[in-house]
Motif scaffolding. Structure first.
Motif, mmCIF file in Angstrom:
data_model
loop_
_atom_site.group_PDB
_atom_site.id
_atom_site.type_symbol
_atom_site.label_atom_id
_atom_site.label_comp_id
_atom_site.label_asym_id
_atom_site.label_seq_id
_atom_site.Cartn_x
_atom_site.Cartn_y
_atom_site.Cartn_z
ATOM 1 N N ALA A 20 35.610 2.656 33.344
ATOM 2 C CA ALA A 20 34.549 2.705 34.243
ATOM 3 C C ALA A 20 33.234 3.116 33.747
ATOM 4 O O ALA A 20 33.062 4.154 32.959
ATOM 5 C CB ALA A 20 34.920 3.502 35.631
ATOM 6 N N ASN A 21 32.153 2.705 34.316
ATOM 7 C CA ASN A 21 30.888 3.189 33.758
ATOM 8 C C ASN A 21 30.656 4.391 34.749
ATOM 9 O O ASN A 21 30.013 4.079 35.853
ATOM 10 C CB ASN A 21 29.833 2.154 34.037
ATOM 11 N N VAL A 22 30.691 5.648 34.469
ATOM 12 C CA VAL A 22 30.788 6.667 35.461
ATOM 13 C C VAL A 22 29.223 7.183 35.484
ATOM 14 O O VAL A 22 28.641 7.284 34.209
ATOM 15 C CB VAL A 22 31.518 7.879 34.812
ATOM 16 N N ALA A 23 28.742 7.428 36.670
ATOM 17 C CA ALA A 23 27.485 8.007 36.750
ATOM 18 C C ALA A 23 27.503 9.455 36.392
ATOM 19 O O ALA A 23 28.513 10.209 36.727
ATOM 20 C CB ALA A 23 26.849 8.028 37.968
ATOM 21 N N LYS A 24 26.562 9.864 35.736
ATOM 22 C CA LYS A 24 26.574 11.177 35.198
ATOM 23 C C LYS A 24 24.927 12.020 35.556
ATOM 24 O O LYS A 24 24.107 11.368 35.772
ATOM 25 C CB LYS A 24 26.602 11.224 33.606
ATOM 26 N N THR A 25 25.163 13.280 35.700
ATOM 27 C CA THR A 25 24.023 14.001 36.010
ATOM 28 C C THR A 25 23.644 14.882 34.792
ATOM 29 O O THR A 25 24.473 15.092 33.767
ATOM 30 C CB THR A 25 24.065 15.017 37.221
ATOM 31 N N ALA A 26 22.390 15.348 34.661
ATOM 32 C CA ALA A 26 21.977 16.383 33.594
ATOM 33 C C ALA A 26 22.850 17.595 34.042
ATOM 34 O O ALA A 26 23.171 17.765 35.181
ATOM 35 C CB ALA A 26 20.700 16.528 33.796
ATOM 36 N N PRO A 27 22.805 18.479 33.149
ATOM 37 C CA PRO A 27 23.564 19.608 33.393
ATOM 38 C C PRO A 27 23.067 20.491 34.582
ATOM 39 O O PRO A 27 21.739 20.672 34.587
ATOM 40 C CB PRO A 27 23.528 20.554 31.999
ATOM 41 N N GLN A 28 23.731 21.004 35.422
ATOM 42 C CA GLN A 28 23.330 21.706 36.690
ATOM 43 C C GLN A 28 23.488 23.169 36.433
ATOM 44 O O GLN A 28 24.586 23.672 36.346
ATOM 45 C CB GLN A 28 24.090 21.306 37.806
ATOM 46 N N PHE A 29 22.434 23.986 36.630
ATOM 47 C CA PHE A 29 22.378 25.493 36.253
ATOM 48 C C PHE A 29 22.291 26.091 37.506
ATOM 49 O O PHE A 29 21.048 26.434 38.311
ATOM 50 C CB PHE A 29 21.420 25.827 35.350
ATOM 51 N N GLY A 30 23.526 26.768 37.880
ATOM 52 C CA GLY A 30 23.266 27.276 39.340
ATOM 53 C C GLY A 30 22.458 28.554 39.726
ATOM 54 O O GLY A 30 22.085 28.889 40.660
ATOM 55 N N ALA A 31 22.160 29.386 38.267
ATOM 56 C CA ALA A 31 21.313 30.549 38.477
ATOM 57 C C ALA A 31 19.878 30.189 38.542
ATOM 58 O O ALA A 31 19.141 31.188 38.782
ATOM 59 C CB ALA A 31 21.645 31.262 37.064
ATOM 60 N N ILE A 32 19.461 28.930 38.571
ATOM 61 C CA ILE A 32 17.907 28.581 38.694
ATOM 62 C C ILE A 32 17.533 28.891 40.303
ATOM 63 O O ILE A 32 18.285 28.611 41.186
ATOM 64 C CB ILE A 32 17.576 27.205 38.749
ATOM 65 N N THR A 33 16.559 29.706 40.347
ATOM 66 C CA THR A 33 16.107 30.062 41.642
ATOM 67 C C THR A 33 14.615 29.512 41.998
ATOM 68 O O THR A 33 13.979 29.089 40.828
ATOM 69 C CB THR A 33 15.911 31.629 41.863
ATOM 70 N N PRO A 34 14.031 29.583 42.963
ATOM 71 C CA PRO A 34 12.498 28.695 43.372
ATOM 72 C C PRO A 34 11.497 29.620 42.499
ATOM 73 O O PRO A 34 10.407 29.405 42.147
ATOM 74 C CB PRO A 34 12.244 28.921 44.885
ATOM 75 N N ARG A 35 11.819 31.206 42.255
ATOM 76 C CA ARG A 35 10.809 31.965 41.581
ATOM 77 C C ARG A 35 9.401 32.040 42.221
ATOM 78 O O ARG A 35 8.391 31.773 41.766
ATOM 79 C CB ARG A 35 10.844 31.709 40.109
ATOM 80 N N GLU A 123 15.019 27.691 31.388
ATOM 81 C CA GLU A 123 15.104 28.168 32.915
ATOM 82 C C GLU A 123 15.671 29.537 33.021
ATOM 83 O O GLU A 123 15.077 30.258 33.599
ATOM 84 C CB GLU A 123 16.000 27.188 33.689
ATOM 85 N N HIS A 124 16.522 29.800 31.921
ATOM 86 C CA HIS A 124 17.059 31.182 31.689
ATOM 87 C C HIS A 124 15.846 32.253 31.382
ATOM 88 O O HIS A 124 15.886 33.320 32.058
ATOM 89 C CB HIS A 124 18.199 31.347 30.723
ATOM 90 N N VAL A 125 15.031 31.892 30.503
ATOM 91 C CA VAL A 125 13.911 32.633 30.169
ATOM 92 C C VAL A 125 13.052 33.014 31.239
ATOM 93 O O VAL A 125 12.726 34.347 31.612
ATOM 94 C CB VAL A 125 13.288 32.140 29.084
ATOM 95 N N LYS A 126 12.638 32.059 32.108
ATOM 96 C CA LYS A 126 11.840 31.848 33.132
ATOM 97 C C LYS A 126 12.492 32.936 34.444
ATOM 98 O O LYS A 126 11.851 33.669 35.007
ATOM 99 C CB LYS A 126 11.479 30.700 34.155
ATOM 100 N N GLU A 127 13.600 32.855 34.456
ATOM 101 C CA GLU A 127 14.559 33.817 35.481
ATOM 102 C C GLU A 127 14.424 35.265 35.071
ATOM 103 O O GLU A 127 14.238 35.825 36.016
ATOM 104 C CB GLU A 127 15.921 33.319 35.566
ATOM 105 N N ARG A 128 14.429 35.477 33.787
ATOM 106 C CA ARG A 128 14.481 36.727 33.310
ATOM 107 C C ARG A 128 13.150 37.261 33.404
ATOM 108 O O ARG A 128 12.843 38.242 33.794
ATOM 109 C CB ARG A 128 14.805 36.814 31.694
#
Length: 307
Positions: A20-35, A123-128
Motif C-alpha cells: 500500500a502507498n501509505v500516507a505519511k506526515t512530517a514528524p510531529q513534536f508534541g512539545a511545540i507551543t504557540p509561544r 523548534e526545541h531551541v525556540k521553546e527553550r
C-alpha cells in the motif's frame, strides 16, 4: 472449517498493507507551543550584544513653578541620570545537530531528513528561548521584578480582586497577563463562582480570556510547583515607547534565518557525520520598575460546588 479454508484462499490485510502507498506526515513534536510571549514582546535589535538602560535618578527633584508672581526668579533645575546604569548582555542558546550522510542520502523521501531534523531542533531551541525569557536567573522576567511589584493572593486561589490589585501595580497601559493554563483555569472558576465569567477577545486569530479588557495569555513556561500546586501570574507592559518590557536580539548574524537565529553548516567529519550549528541570541530588559508585577502563591487546585 469452511471459514478457515476461505481465509487461507484470500490475501490478508496485513500482507496487502506491504504494497500500500501509505500516507505519511512530517514528524510531529508534541512539545511545540504557540509561544505567545515571543510574539507579543517588542523586539529591539542590537549590534554589539549589549544593551544599557539609562534611567533618571528620581531621588533628585525636578523643580518647576506655577503661578509666577511678577518678576520673581524661576528656579533652575536639571534631570539627574543614574551614574551606574544597568546593562544587559545577550545570552546564546546553542545546539549542534548531527546527521549521518547515509541517512540523508538514502532516507530523504518523501521528507528531507536534514530539513526535518533542523526544523525540530529549531523548534526545541525556540521553546527553550521562551523559557529563558521568563526563568533565566540573569535576565528572565521572573527574576527582574522590583521588590515593590510583588503581591500575594488574598486567600490562595486567583480571584478577580487579586487581578484588580495586580492592575494597580502596572496601571499605565498594561499589555497582558501571563500565567500557566491551569492558573487561568483556576481564575476562570473563581469568576464563574462569583457570576462574572471573563469575556474573550481575539488575537492572532485565536480566542483569549480577558480581565478588565486585558488579555490572559497562557504559557507552560511559568510552572506550577508539584510540591504545593502553586504558581504565579505576571502582568506586563511591553514596548520601548511605553517604557515597558522588551526583548533583545542580535542583528545581522551569519546564516540568519529569523531575527537572532542562525543555522551554520559545520562540515562532515571522518565518521561521515554532517554537523549544523543552531544559535539563538536573546535577552530581555525591563525599562522601568512599574512595567512588570507578579502575583505569587497562586493556588490552582480550588474547585466549587454549585447548587
Amino acid at each position: 472449517m469452511a471459514d478457515e479454508i476461505i481465509a487461507q484462499q484470500s490475501l490478508g490485510e496485513q500482507a496487502a498493507f506491504q504494497l500500500a502507498n501509505v500516507a505519511k506526515t512530517a514528524p510531529q513534536f508534541g512539545a511545540i507551543t504557540p509561544r505567545w510571549l515571543v510574539r507579543l514582546l517588542d523586539w529591539k535589535p542590537l549590534e554589539s550584544g549589549t544593551f544599557r538602560i539609562n534611567r533618571v535618578d528620581e531621588s533628585k527633584a525636578i523643580e518647576a513653578t506655577c503661578g509666577q508672581v511678577e518678576e520673581s526668579p524661576i528656579p533652575g533645575t536639571y534631570v539627574q541620570y543614574e551614574e551606574q546604569p544597568k546593562e544587559y548582555k545577550l545570552n546564546a542558546i546553542n545546539a549542534v545537530l548531527n546527521v549521518h550522510t547515509r541517512i540523508s542520502d538514502l532516507f530523504s523521501r518523501p521528507y528531507d531528513q536534514v530539513k526535518e531534523q533542523l526544523r525540530l531542533t529549531i523548534e526545541h531551541v525556540k521553546e527553550r528561548q521562551e523559557s529563558e525569557l521568563l526563568n533565566n536567573a540573569d535576565y528572565g522576567f521572573l527574576h527582574n521584578i522590583a521588590p515593590g511589584q510583588h503581591l500575594k493572593t488574598r486567600t490562595g486561589p486567583p480571584t478577580p480582586d487579586d487581578l484588580d490589585e495586580l492592575l494597580t501595580k502596572v496601571w499605565k497601559e498594561p499589555s497582558f497577563f501571563l500565567a500557566h493554563p491551569r492558573t487561568f483555569a483556576a481564575f476562570g472558576r473563581e469568576c464563574t463562582f462569583r457570576g462574572v465569567p471573563p469575556p474573550t477577545t481575539t488575537l492572532f486569530g485565536n480566542p483569549f480570556l480577558t480581565w478588565r479588557g486585558i488579555p490572559l495569555i497562557p504559557t507552560d513556561k511559568i510552572r506550577v510547583k508539584s510540591s504545593d500546586n502553586k504558581s504565579k501570574i505576571l502582568l506586563l507592559r511591553v514596548g520601548e515607547r511605553k517604557q515597558g518590557c522588551i526583548g533583545l536580539f542580535q542583528s545581522g548574524l551569519p546564516g540568519e534565518i529569523s531575527p537572532g537565529l542562525s543555522v551554520r553548516y559545520m562540515g562532515i567529519d571522518n565518521r561521515a557525520l554532517a554537523s549544523y550549528l543552531i544559535s539563538l541570541y536573546c535577552s530581555t530588559a525591563v525599562l522601568t520598575d512599574d512595567a512588570i508585577a507578579v502575583l505569587e502563591d497562586v493556588d490552582v487546585t480550588n474547585y466549587h460546588e454549585y447548587k
